[in-house]
Design an enzyme around this catalytic site. Structure first.
Site: not given
Length: 214
Positions: A120, A138
């Site tokens: 991420k 996220d």
DNA sequence: ATCCCGAGGG
DNA sequence: CCCTCTGGAT
């Protein structure tokens, strides 16, 4: 959601916010990497509060190393998860100095090899700093994808791959920020603002409460 | 009590 | 797969 509905959704998001950007504050790629690394399970507001004073003391890998573990921990304590974040950030800085000439590397492989940097965080840096059409999933994007059915994957990686396929190419570079902002301020975890959501009519999610009625 | 721009370790 | 890390806001 149908293709035309997805197209209309992004057209609406784009019209409402032509130049979306991260709400993390940074003045260099190193500061961006640091801010994103520190943002795990923390709000952007709390990260910005800490980095505003941290970056005055240390805005390069070497200065961060000079700050030391205890000095760094003192600066980021209010963010949370601070022991591991401080340790990982210093390990990352050592690698940046030793292997990358003090610069932040531009490839996914090199980024994810840095301690504290997972898929991420690498996706955020690749997108924000280097303009690549990556999709950092996220908590907000994961929730929004599942609720709306736009990307109902069971893992962040699955959601990422679904979004990369389904988001119209013209919107791909900014999609990350549009979705995150929509997830943060409209399709929020508690009491979502469904009445001001552009895809509410195509969304199966029915919240028990909204902040309007409660 | 739940959530926040997750990642590492077991 | 699971668990842990953590302070601050709501």
């Amino acid at each position: 959601m149908k293709r035309a509905d997805i197209e209309a959704f992004f057209a609406t998001l784009a019209a409402a916010n032509p130049h979306p950007q991260t709400e993390l504050e940074y003045a260099s790629v190193f500061e961006l990497l640091t801010a994103v690394l520190l943002s795990a399970q923390a709000t952007d507001v709390s990260v910005n509060k800490a980095t505003r004073s941290l970056f005055v003391l240390a805005n390069t890998p070497q200065k961060m190393l000079d700050l030391g573990l205890e000095g760094l921990e003192a600066q980021i304590k209010t963010i949370g998860l601070y022991h591991s974040k401080a340790r990982h950030l210093l390990q990352t800085c050592q690698i940046l100095v030793a292997q990358h000439g003090g610069q932040v590397p531009r490839t996914r492989e090199a980024l994810q090899a840095l301690p504290g940097v997972g898929r991420k965080t690498a996706n955020v840096v690749l997108n924000v700093a280097f303009g690549e059409p990556t999709m950092a999933v996220d908590t907000h994007i994961f929730r929004l994808g599942n609720r709306t059915g736009l990307a109902p994957g069971k893992t962040p990686l699955e959601v990422e791959q679904q979004l990369l396929k389904r988001v119209p190419a013209a919107y791909l570079v900014h999609a990350h920020h549009w979705l995150i902002l929509h997830g943060r301020y409209i399709c929020q975890a508690r009491a979502p603002h469904c009445w001001q959501c552009a895809v509410a009519s195509h969304c199966d999610f029915k919240p028990k409460t909204t902040s309007k009625s409660s």
